[in-house]
Structures are given as C-alpha cells and as structure tokens.
Design a protein around this motif. Sequence first.
Motif, PDB file in Angstrom:
ATOM      1  N   GLY A  53       0.105  14.111  -5.170  1.00  0.00           N
ATOM      2  CA  GLY A  53       1.011  13.785  -4.074  1.00  0.00           C
ATOM      3  C   GLY A  53       0.691  12.498  -3.353  1.00  0.00           C
ATOM      4  O   GLY A  53       1.319  12.165  -2.358  1.00  0.00           O
ATOM      5  N   GLY A  54      -0.300  11.771  -3.845  1.00  0.00           N
ATOM      6  CA  GLY A  54      -0.606  10.485  -3.217  1.00  0.00           C
ATOM      7  C   GLY A  54      -1.143  10.635  -1.806  1.00  0.00           C
ATOM      8  O   GLY A  54      -1.111   9.712  -1.007  1.00  0.00           O
ATOM      9  N   ARG A  55      -1.605  11.832  -1.461  1.00  0.00           N
ATOM     10  CA  ARG A  55      -2.074  12.066  -0.105  1.00  0.00           C
ATOM     11  C   ARG A  55      -3.583  11.825  -0.066  1.00  0.00           C
ATOM     12  O   ARG A  55      -4.363  12.696  -0.452  1.00  0.00           O
ATOM     13  CB  ARG A  55      -1.750  13.501   0.280  1.00  0.00           C
ATOM     14  N   ASN A 114       5.995  10.243  -5.265  1.00  0.00           N
ATOM     15  CA  ASN A 114       7.222  10.413  -6.016  1.00  0.00           C
ATOM     16  C   ASN A 114       7.418   9.199  -6.915  1.00  0.00           C
ATOM     17  O   ASN A 114       8.075   8.228  -6.552  1.00  0.00           O
ATOM     18  CB  ASN A 114       8.404  10.579  -5.042  1.00  0.00           C
ATOM     19  N   ALA A 115       6.862   9.266  -8.080  1.00  0.00           N
ATOM     20  CA  ALA A 115       6.852   8.122  -8.980  1.00  0.00           C
ATOM     21  C   ALA A 115       8.269   7.698  -9.368  1.00  0.00           C
ATOM     22  O   ALA A 115       8.579   6.516  -9.449  1.00  0.00           O
ATOM     23  CB  ALA A 115       6.032   8.449 -10.227  1.00  0.00           C
ATOM     24  N   ARG A 116       9.114   8.697  -9.529  1.00  0.00           N
ATOM     25  CA  ARG A 116      10.479   8.406  -9.952  1.00  0.00           C
ATOM     26  C   ARG A 116      11.204   7.525  -8.941  1.00  0.00           C
ATOM     27  O   ARG A 116      11.863   6.557  -9.293  1.00  0.00           O
ATOM     28  CB  ARG A 116      11.217   9.719 -10.111  1.00  0.00           C
ATOM     29  N   ALA A 117      11.077   7.914  -7.678  1.00  0.00           N
ATOM     30  CA  ALA A 117      11.760   7.175  -6.624  1.00  0.00           C
ATOM     31  C   ALA A 117      11.282   5.732  -6.587  1.00  0.00           C
ATOM     32  O   ALA A 117      12.067   4.795  -6.454  1.00  0.00           O
ATOM     33  CB  ALA A 117      11.517   7.849  -5.281  1.00  0.00           C
ATOM     34  N   ILE A 118       9.952   5.569  -6.718  1.00  0.00           N
ATOM     35  CA  ILE A 118       9.390   4.217  -6.686  1.00  0.00           C
ATOM     36  C   ILE A 118       9.897   3.413  -7.869  1.00  0.00           C
ATOM     37  O   ILE A 118      10.252   2.249  -7.757  1.00  0.00           O
ATOM     38  CB  ILE A 118       7.841   4.290  -6.697  1.00  0.00           C
ATOM     39  N   GLY A 177       0.830  -1.204   0.000  1.00  0.00           N
ATOM     40  CA  GLY A 177       0.000   0.000   0.000  1.00  0.00           C
ATOM     41  C   GLY A 177       0.864   1.253   0.000  1.00  0.00           C
ATOM     42  O   GLY A 177       0.585   2.226  -0.700  1.00  0.00           O
ATOM     43  N   ALA A 178       1.932   1.203   0.791  1.00  0.00           N
ATOM     44  CA  ALA A 178       2.836   2.358   0.851  1.00  0.00           C
ATOM     45  C   ALA A 178       3.488   2.589  -0.507  1.00  0.00           C
ATOM     46  O   ALA A 178       3.643   3.734  -0.945  1.00  0.00           O
ATOM     47  CB  ALA A 178       3.891   2.113   1.923  1.00  0.00           C
ATOM     48  N   VAL A 179       3.829   1.498  -1.196  1.00  0.00           N
ATOM     49  CA  VAL A 179       4.417   1.623  -2.529  1.00  0.00           C
ATOM     50  C   VAL A 179       3.410   2.253  -3.485  1.00  0.00           C
ATOM     51  O   VAL A 179       3.724   3.165  -4.256  1.00  0.00           O
ATOM     52  CB  VAL A 179       4.842   0.231  -3.057  1.00  0.00           C
ATOM     53  N   LEU A 180       2.154   1.776  -3.412  1.00  0.00           N
ATOM     54  CA  LEU A 180       1.109   2.294  -4.303  1.00  0.00           C
ATOM     55  C   LEU A 180       0.944   3.793  -4.107  1.00  0.00           C
ATOM     56  O   LEU A 180       0.881   4.559  -5.070  1.00  0.00           O
ATOM     57  CB  LEU A 180      -0.221   1.585  -4.019  1.00  0.00           C
ATOM     58  N   ARG A 181       0.870   4.210  -2.834  1.00  0.00           N
ATOM     59  CA  ARG A 181       0.703   5.640  -2.576  1.00  0.00           C
ATOM     60  C   ARG A 181       1.949   6.404  -2.974  1.00  0.00           C
ATOM     61  O   ARG A 181       1.886   7.539  -3.423  1.00  0.00           O
ATOM     62  CB  ARG A 181       0.381   5.880  -1.098  1.00  0.00           C
ATOM     63  N   GLY A 182       3.082   5.731  -2.799  1.00  0.00           N
ATOM     64  CA  GLY A 182       4.347   6.356  -3.156  1.00  0.00           C
ATOM     65  C   GLY A 182       4.408   6.730  -4.625  1.00  0.00           C
ATOM     66  O   GLY A 182       4.993   7.746  -4.999  1.00  0.00           O
ATOM     67  N   ALA A 183       3.744   5.938  -5.440  1.00  0.00           N
ATOM     68  CA  ALA A 183       3.729   6.229  -6.876  1.00  0.00           C
ATOM     69  C   ALA A 183       3.058   7.572  -7.143  1.00  0.00           C
ATOM     70  O   ALA A 183       3.345   8.231  -8.142  1.00  0.00           O
ATOM     71  CB  ALA A 183       2.997   5.116  -7.623  1.00  0.00           C
ATOM     72  N   GLY A 184       2.166   7.970  -6.250  1.00  0.00           N
ATOM     73  CA  GLY A 184       1.540   9.294  -6.393  1.00  0.00           C
ATOM     74  C   GLY A 184       2.432  10.374  -5.819  1.00  0.00           C
ATOM     75  O   GLY A 184       2.447  11.501  -6.290  1.00  0.00           O
TER      76      GLY A 184
END
Lengths: 336, 311
Positions: free
Chosen positions: B256-258, B191-195, B182-189
Amino acid sequence: MLKKSLMGAVAMTLALAAAPALADTSGKRIALSNNYAGNSWRQAMLKSWEKVTGQAVSEGVVAEAPAFTTAENQVTEQAAQIQNLILQGYDAIVINAASPDALNGAVKQACDAGIVVVSFDGIVTEPCAWRIAVDFKQMGAVQVDYLAGRMAEGGNLLEIRGLAGVFVDDEISAGIHSGVEKHPQFKIVGSVHGDWAQDVAQKAVAGILPSLPEVQAVVTQGGDGYGAAQAFKAAGRPTPLIIMGNRHDELTWWKEQKDANGYETMSVSIAPGVSTLAFWVAQMILDGKEVPKDLTVPFLQINQDNLEESLANTEPGGVANVEYSLADAEAVVAGE
Amino acid sequence: MLAQVLSPRALRAALPAASLVVLLAAIFYIQPRAMSYFGLNLMLQYAVPIALATIAQMFVIAINDLDLSIGPFVGLTASIGATLLASSPVLGVLALIGCVAAYAALGALIHWRNLPSIVVTLGMSFVWLGVAVIILPTPGGTAPGWIKAVMGVKLPYVPFPIVAAAIIALVVHVVLMRSAYGAVLRGAGGNARAIGRAGWSLLKIRMVMYAAAGTFGVLSGLSLIGLTSAADAHIADRYTLYSIAGVILGGGEFVGGRVSPIGAVLGALTLTLTGSFLIFLKISPDWQIGAQGAILIIVLALRALIKRREG
C-alpha cells in the motif's frame, strides 16, 4: 577470650600471607564476550569458564566474571555487545572473536576506556589487545615429528583436512606439509577434506582409498580419526597409524584397539579450557603483572600412557579438556 | 484538540517514538551510566548503518516489494569500501556506482518480467555474497581514513549518531513525503494502476526506488566500516531482517505504499537499543533472540490494537 582473638589474628595474617597477589583484583570484574556456542567444543569452553571463574569469584580473586554469547555468529552483534560491556564498566573483557579485523573498532574503544582486552582462539588484530593464539602450524608439524619417531623408514601418508577455505585448515595443513619437508622419508599420497566431522571424514576416506597404495599413517586435524578408522575397516585394508584429535569417540576407539592388539598412536588438539587461560591472563594484567601482548596456547597432547586417564575425564560426545590455573597461566606467560 | 491527539492516526504515528522512549527510560533505569554523552554514543553508533539499511529497505517496501538481499549487499559495499575504495579511490567509487546501477537494473528486471521481488532478491543475496567473498576472501582490509574520521566525529553536546539519524530521517522525509515526485513514488505502491494511467512510467519509478535502495545500501556499508575499521563479507548478514523489522516497527506496511522514513529510523534505533537492553538485563544469551522477538511482537500488537479502532 584473649587467646581466641589472638588465634583469629594469626589466622587472618596467615590468610593474607597466603594470597598476597590476589588482593589487588578482588574488586575487579571480567566479562567474556563469545561469538558462538553451537558446537561441543564451544559448550565445553563455556562450561570450563563457568567452573573456573565461579571458583575464582567465591574465593574473592575477582568480583564477577559473567559470560555473554551473541545469539548469532555476527560481527556487528558482537561489536555492539562489546560496546555494551564497556558501558557496564567491566575492568577486562575476554573475547573469542567472530572476526580478526572487523571488531577492531569496538576493541579500540574498550582500550581507550581503560579496559584490558584479552582475545583467545578467535583473536583480534587490534594492537592494544592481548592475543592468546593457537599455533595451528605446530599442531600439524608435531604429528609428522611423532611419526618420524615411530617409523624411521618413513612411508605413505594420507592427509585428512578440515573445512575448505577456513584459516585453521590452511594452517594445520601447512604445518603437516612443512613436517613432511623436514622428514623427507614420508610422502603424502592423498588428501581429502573431512570437515572435522566423523561422517564426512569416513565418506571422504572411503572414496579415495581404492586409488591409494598402501598407507602407513593418517595425519588429521581432529574430529576425523574415528571416521578414517571405520573407512579403512570397511575397505578391508590394514589399519594404519591414525593420529587422533582428542574427541571422545576417537579416544574410545583407540582404547579398544590398544586393549585388543596394542595399537599405538597419539592424539592432539586444543583444550576448550583455553578460555580459563585467557581469564587468568586478564586477571594477571589487572594485577599489574607484565604480560607480553602475544602468547601461544599449549596443545593438549594425549599419549599411549595417559590415554586411560584422559578418556575417563572426557564426557561422551565431548572433547578432552583441561582447565588452567593461575600457575599454568604464569608458566605460559613466562614462555615455558 | 484532545480527540485529535488521541485519534488512531496520531497514536499510530506516535507509537515508534513512544516505544523508543520507553526502551531508553528502561535502559537508563537499569544502567544509569548509559545516560551520558559517552554512553549514548556507544549504544547508538551501530544504529547508523542499520538506519541506513532500514531506509533502503523502506524504498523497496514502499512499492510493495521486499528486498531479501540488502544484508549481503551491505556486506559487499563494505568489502569494496575496505579494499578498492581505500587502495584506488577512483576504481572504488566506480565499483560502488556500479552496485547502485545493478540495483536499478534489478528493479527494471522485476518490473519488466513481472517477477516476484522476494525470489529475485533472495537469489541476488547469494550473488552479492559471492562477489564480496571474491573481493575480500578473508576478513580484513582497511577503511579509508576519511570514513573513519566522519564516523568518529565528536560533536559538542549531542552525540554524532543521534545527529546522523536525525539528518537521515529528515532528508528522506522531505524528499519522499513532502515532494511532488515523492508522492508519485509512494503512489506506485498504493495504486500502481492509477499512477500508470496518469502517465507516469512505472518502470522508471521502480528503477528510481531500487536505485535509492542501492544508494542507501552503499551508505550503510561505508558507515559500517567507518565503525569497524575493517570488513568481512558476512559483516551485515543480519541486516536483511533488521531492516524489515525496522520498517515495520516504524509504522510501515508491507503493501500500500504506506511507509514513514522518520518511523523507520526510530525503528532502527529501537532495534539497536533492544540488544543493549537485554545485555544490561543480563538475560541468558539463549533467550536474547527470543526476547528481541517478544519486544517486536508487543509493539506490533499495540499497533494492531490501534488499527482496530482506526478501522
């Protein structure tokens, strides 16, 4: 002193005797749930409701009869609205529904809560509700019946239909076609969609006219008669007998023609005041009267002799209207 | 302790719940009859499909996209539910799985061609509506009995809609906010690059999020016909806007995936109750939609106020 109170008592007895049937519903509250208010017909419908129920409230027939319209023509919104009306404890809900089926859940909840539900115009199929339906098929058939009375030898007909894909359009058209079957001396030589609007009808008729033989009469669905007349005039063709649909511009044109050359036709549509018929039906049910679940609205037909009167009572840009009284409702319920 | 409670972060998290409580209190004050099992059940029933649609929208917003087709999509699944699912259950289930797969494919297309989601979903909204009209040309159909039974269930003490909303919020919260993926999924919103650099497939993430949105869209459509007992291709057109408003009311941000699943469900409940509140107030229908907008703006203005302190 004695004389005065005696007179008061007599007056009171008289008043009670005059309105015996009304006493039972004086504490009742009836709400109107309406799905749409965006055209002149619906505006007239709401105005009629306000006028008739306002008088009924001031006379003490019912306690209250407010109207509620959803902001957008949406099933889910109206279902939620009906549920809120249930919560507010109305005794009856009169509905012009956004959908015949999709409100059934909410309507059933209202019935289960002991509320009388009367639907009209846009009716609901839930069996516990009352329905005041429009016999659109008959509305098409009476036009051909009228023509058969006027033109024994028959002739070519142009049919102007409504909005494609809408149930009302299919019904009226089916009525017209069944009328033609009944009077085989008539033949439909062309059919266009006028979308119940003058400008659309005029364009559509102008487009099809060059391909048609001589047209003796035009059968319509209302809102399109004036446009048809303009199209015939612009094409330089003789004006056929055009059935009108109770709109102000149609009646005005008819009146002009009647005065100028004795033009004769008829006009038929549903009066927006049908909301007031639904109100009285709800009141009768609350009053404990036997009312069948399925009722049919009479149309409002305007003929050569009552044209002037109807036109005078119609607002410019509006539709000929009639408000129903309790007596009218009783006649409809009795099936007269 | 007090500082912690009054911190902008805590205030922000509390805002959706606080708006709901204030609205409920106002409704109970105006219409005491609503303060009952029966009343809450009636008022909140239609919040269940809206909450599900809002969660669907939230999945899409979490990866910085926007879904303008969720309303017609819910209408399509409702139409399938009231026709195919009732007459031939196997075919119906297959069709609904097909809908979810189509949503995942949409996510893949948006990622692959780098298309703006607004344009793609706006276009698809007409496709969904068209298919719905083909399946159900005129309003009608019948909802399968088991769906009606589920939606009409009467629980002791607590009305079903409240329990259903709580379950939806908690399940999505655990999966999206508490699990590692779930954290990865939200992370894509966020900072997609980092993910992407960390080795996660952004294509797969987008497809998962869109499939999740499709799944909740299906659930929304089915729960809706469980309430109405019949369908209409246009039954859920408003849901597109409701779902976006619900996510934002619930504390979500467009970028921002928030996002917050609990907030989104609370937002959906608040939106539903706004309608009841305005009817109870007997506000003229002409003003109702404006008043609904005003309530939205008030809540968002409060949030902006908190945000200023946060920044």
